[in-house]
Design a protein around this motif. Structure first.
Motif, short mmCIF file in Angstrom:
data_model
loop_
_atom_site.label_atom_id
_atom_site.label_comp_id
_atom_site.label_asym_id
_atom_site.label_seq_id
_atom_site.Cartn_x
_atom_site.Cartn_y
_atom_site.Cartn_z
N MET A 1 0.94 -1.23 0.08
CA MET A 1 -0.04 0.13 -0.05
C MET A 1 0.84 1.37 0.04
N GLU A 2 0.45 2.19 -0.56
CA GLU A 2 0.97 3.57 -0.52
C GLU A 2 1.48 4.22 0.79
N GLN A 3 2.59 4.50 0.99
CA GLN A 3 3.08 4.79 2.37
C GLN A 3 2.29 6.26 2.69
N LYS A 4 1.89 7.14 1.57
CA LYS A 4 1.20 8.29 1.75
C LYS A 4 -0.23 8.50 1.13
N TYR A 5 -0.91 9.16 2.00
CA TYR A 5 -2.20 9.17 1.96
C TYR A 5 -2.63 10.04 0.54
N SER A 6 -3.25 9.51 -0.44
CA SER A 6 -3.57 10.32 -1.31
C SER A 6 -5.04 9.74 -1.97
N PRO A 7 -5.88 10.63 -1.56
CA PRO A 7 -7.24 10.29 -1.71
C PRO A 7 -8.00 10.05 -3.25
N LYS A 8 -7.25 10.52 -4.19
CA LYS A 8 -7.86 10.88 -5.47
C LYS A 8 -7.99 9.34 -5.81
N TYR A 602 -8.26 18.24 -1.85
CA TYR A 602 -8.00 17.30 -0.70
C TYR A 602 -8.69 16.01 -0.35
N GLY A 603 -9.63 15.93 -1.49
CA GLY A 603 -10.63 14.75 -1.40
C GLY A 603 -11.89 14.82 -0.45
N ALA A 604 -12.91 13.93 -1.12
CA ALA A 604 -14.03 14.15 -0.45
C ALA A 604 -14.14 13.84 1.25
N ASP A 605 -13.32 12.89 1.50
CA ASP A 605 -13.33 12.55 2.92
C ASP A 605 -12.80 13.95 3.86
#
Length: 828
Positions: A1-8, A602-605
């Motif tokens: 899984m990605e280390q960084k949070y990327s919501p897209k 930023y993403g919906a969340d």
RNA sequence: GCCUGGGUGGUGGAACUGGUAGACACAAGGGACUUAAAAUCCCUCGACCCUUGCGGUCAUGCGGGUUCGAUUCCCGCCCCAGGCACCA
């Protein structure tokens, strides 16, 4: 899984997944308890704004939470699609209202989907669709047949800019609620719904809706405006009839020294005809008619009047009193005629002083020996008191006298007790194009004839061009207005007015239970399963419009056999506005924040989380770009708990028992405390902001434990339990990241179909508790004692504390108050 | 005028039934890591006082009251927001 949070990418992935698995779709599952959750449906104005995002985020938390709690949740969405903005925009853009509306719907639907709301889209409909409004036309005909819909000529509110009539509820401070243009009074033939038939029940139920905010109920009570009083007759001196007045102060009748009537009163003509004053009266009436409605109702307006030349008789004193026309008397309230008691009503007092009319004091304050003489009065005495100079009623209290005087007049057929309301019937005719046609045909021979049910719907023609002046094209379109009389077959004219768009929104909530039902407006079985709406969420601005009309409509439909509920909405949450820099977001202020841009950045969340975290739902929300940043930061922290510890977490099993070190047992306690707090905050209070704060605390504690790097075999099981709690508890608010992390931990199913976490009371209980020690109510020390310590043990532990002893010194202890597990207060 | 809410740090807010006022965030300041920046992490963060102590005093719009104890209950007042209003 990605280390960084990327919501897209993850948000899109889950939205598609939810869609494919049809996880939001609901049916009538008799085995589960139903819950109907509804947010006010939007007008398809073009784009979703932050107010929508907030409204629907709140609703989605409740919907998802209750789903996980095992309820069968109906959570639909649709479009309040008729209305004027479509016409205006279409004229401006050279397009058709239908195209404009449906294009907007497509765009806004996509926006809502991007936000990940858990709507059952299979139930979606737009109210401008004939398959919806045909049933509304059926209701109209049935209401017409029951006498609930009727036609009358009256003075109505006319907005010159919108070129249409407005209901009383749509006039705000004398101006149009849509365009702010001052409203004028115009006499017209209009269709009305007899909402006043239900006035008592509507008022009654405002005391039986504990799930509604007090202020909305009070607003509706004010709007209904019930007042109890008497209807009294004042015979004309000429003997040709009498004037009817409404008064709440029959006790002051002996003080009525003149009569004031509204300029529009139908008797005015008769009263002034042939009199010396006739010219002056007509002039005065013309003058007041011309002044706009809002001027006439303004507080500052000088009280003016004119003598008609006629007199009537005060029914109790027998004295002849002059009849005046006065600009402050409203035809629309009471009978349009007011008995004037200058000693006990401030308006009458001022009027009498101005025109040199006599005053007669008939009420004195209960604690006063003697009533003041008229000359001593500097203002009217308006309170209740004791009657003086009132014949047989002298000495009675105001309250007694009101009944007694009315009763004595009633014996002579000259008075009765009566109730007066401010609420008027709901005028629903609109001289607009983009609305549901009123299904009526006018025949020269047969009169007003409803369109037969088999001919419904009366379709709104979509191939018309709008008139450039904004008026409706229907009255000039032969194809539409030419009709045959359903009764006699003669050439007839179709009604070209359309219905107020508030009619559509008065029953859409019931239609959601069976949007595909083709045999009638409402499928009895399904509507019985779902109605009423258990929780309704929307803006406060509809307190007396939509929320009153819908209540009326549901009662009418109940009596027509379509529904078996008395009220549409069991619980109501009115959310506050979204504010930025101190103002409501608006184009003119230039402080609009576009949801699309925020989601992109930023993403919906994150956007959802910020809307829920920044303030409790019923308060206004102060938009802060930095606050949004903070919400994103938090979701990143949440993400990294899993991404940075995936090896440990994924291979661990959630903690299920065994000895724990202190820091792990504390984390476990925090986990279960958090489950409890979040559950209660959402379930009992809708306080999502504190629920989120609690989850943040748990996240912070997970980081603390991980940073201390404990060498403990129970580490990963306990952290996994905590992390799973964070993910599950936050999933109603931030569903995309939650499902992603849930999956990363190895779970196969969706969180929406996972039972809501339960807390373990034993895990919450600590062996030791912190007790606050106060001396004379002031915090002086803290002690830690075993959780099961008795009050006596607690007391002695406190008294032995070094700091406490220092404070007490040699002073005698008077009293010790012990609050178990909380505090001890020592009084010295 | 009447009715309904509300008034807590620099900001959004928390304190659920009278029991540690300021949870959780944002902003600000300081520090660590870095060639640097971003990101991240750590510390401080209501005001005042001194004997600098796990200290004292004050502090939830203002003034009183009840209570061992009040942001919370009662009385009076001020301010803000919203609703109704020549309503007879």
């Amino acid at each position: 899984m990605e280390q960084k949070y990327s919501p897209k990418s993850i948000e899109k992935k889950w939205q598609e997944h939810w869609d494919k698995s049809q996880v939001f779709k609901v049916g009538e599952d008799k085995g589960k308890e139903k819950y109907y959750l509804l947010e006010m449906f939007p007008y398809p104005s073009g784009r979703i704004h932050m107010g929508h995002v907030r409204n629907y985020s709140i609703g989605d938390v409740v919907a998802r939470f209750l789903r996980m709690q095992g309820y069968n949740v109906l959570h639909p969405m649709g479009w309040d699609a008729f209305g004027m903005p479509a016409e205006n925009a279409a004229i401006k853009a050279g397009t058709h209202p239908a195209k404009w509306t449906y294009d907007n719907i497509d765009y806004m639907r996509a926006q809502l989907r991007q936000l990940g709301f858990s709507y059952d889209w299979s139930r979606e409909f737009a109210t401008c669709d004939p398959s919806y409004y045909r049933w509304e036309q059926l209701f109209f005909i049935q209401m017409f047949e029951k006498g609930l819909a009727y036609r009358k000529s009256s003075y109505v509110n006319w907005c010159p800019r919108c070129q249409t009539v407005l209901a009383n509820e749509q006039v705000e401070g004398g101006a149009c609620w849509r365009c702010d243009e001052p409203v004028i009074q115009k006499e017209m033939e209009q269709w009305f719904f007899r909402i006043t038939d239900y006035v008592e029940e509507l008022l009654d139920y405002t005391y039986k809706l504990p799930g509604w905010p007090e202020r909305v109920l009070v607003m509706q009570q004010n709007w209904i405006g019930k007042s109890t009083g008497s209807r009294l007759l004042f015979p004309l001196e000429s003997g040709e009839g009498s004037i009817q007045v409404f008064t709440t102060r029959a006790d002051t009748l002996f003080g009525a020294t003149f009569m004031s009537m509204a300029p529009e009163h139908p008797m005015v003509e008769q009263l002034c005809r042939g009199k010396q004053q006739e010219g002056a009266v007509r002039e005065f009436i013309e003058k007041t008619k011309q002044s706009k409605r809002n001027d006439r109702e303004a507080e500052l307006l000088e009280k003016e009047g004119v003598f008609t030349g006629s007199y009537c008789i005060n029914p109790v004193t027998g004295l002849k009193i002059p009849i005046y026309i006065a600009n402050f008397v409203l035809m629309a309230y009471g009978t349009g005629a007011v008995m004037a008691v200058p000693a006990h009503d401030q308006r009458d007092f001022e009027f009498a002083r101005k025109y040199g009319l006599p005053l007669r004091v008939v009420i004195k304050p209960a604690d006063m020996e003697k009533a003041p003489t008229p000359d001593e009065l500097t203002q009217a005495f308006e309170d209740d008191g004791v009657l003086v100079d009132s014949g047989p009623f002298t000495g009675k209290s105001s309250a007694e006298a009101r009944d007694a005087i009315t009763a004595s007049l009633a014996e002579k057929g000259m008075g009765e007790k009566t109730v007066q309301y401010r609420l008027r019937d709901w005028g629903i005719s609109r001289q607009r194009y983009w609305g549901a046609p009123i299904p009526i045909i006018y025949c020269e021979k047969c009169g007003v004839v409803p369109v037969p049910e088999k001919d419904l719907p009366v379709k709104l023609p979509l191939d018309l061009e709008l008139l450039p002046n904004g008026g409706s094209p229907l009255p000039v379109n032969e194809e539409f207005y030419k009709a045959e009389c359903p009764k006699c077959g003669a050439a007839a004219r179709r009604e070209t007015d359309t219905m107020d768009t508030f009619v559509e929104s008065s029953w859409y909530f019931a239609r959601y239970s069976c949007p595909d039902f083709a045999e009638g407006p409402l499928d009895k079985e399904r509507v019985r399963y779902w109605m009423p709406v258990d929780q309704y969420i929307g803006g406060i601005e509809h307190a007396v419009l939509h929320l009153l009309y819908s209540r009326f409509f549901v009662k009418a439909l109940r009596d027509m056999g379509y529904l078996n509920v008395d009220e549409p909405f069991l619980n109501l949450l009115t959310q506050g506005m979204v504010i930025k820099d101190g103002f409501k977001m608006s184009k003119s202020k230039g402080n609009v924040v576009d949801p699309d841009q925020m989601i992109k950045a930023y993403g919906a969340d994150t956007v959802r989380l910020f809307c829920l975290f920044a303030s409790p739902p019923e308060k206004d929300l102060d938009w802060s770009d930095q606050g949004v940043e903070g919400s994103f930061r938090f979701l990143s922290r949440m993400w990294r708990i899993v991404s940075e510890n995936l090896d440990g977490l994924a291979s661990a099993k959630s903690y299920s028992g065994g000895e724990l070190s202190q820091s792990l047992s504390q984390l476990r306690r925090k986990t279960h405390q958090t489950i409890k707090k979040v559950t209660e905050d959402i379930r009992d209070r809708f306080h999502f902001n504190t629920a989120i704060a609690a989850i943040m605390e748990l996240v912070n504690q997970i980081y603390q434990v991980l940073e201390s790097k404990p060498k403990d075999s129970a580490l990963w099981p306990v952290v996994r339990e905590a992390a799973e709690a964070v993910i599950a508890l936050s999933s109603p608010m931030v569903p995309h990241i939650a499902d992603e992390l849930w999956q990363a931990l190895g779970h196969k199913g969706l969180l929406l179909e996972t039972p809501w976490p339960k807390w373990d009371e034993r895990a919450i209980e600590a062996e030791e508790v912190l007790i606050v020690v106060q001396i004379n109510g002031k915090l002086r020390s803290r002690i830690t004692v075993p959780a099961d310590a008795t009050n006596g043990e607690l007391e002695s532990a406190a008294l032995q504390d070094a700091r406490v002893r220092e404070f007490i010194a040699d002073k005698p202890v008077k009293k010790v108050i012990v609050v178990p597990k909380k505090l001890i207060n020592i009084v010295i």
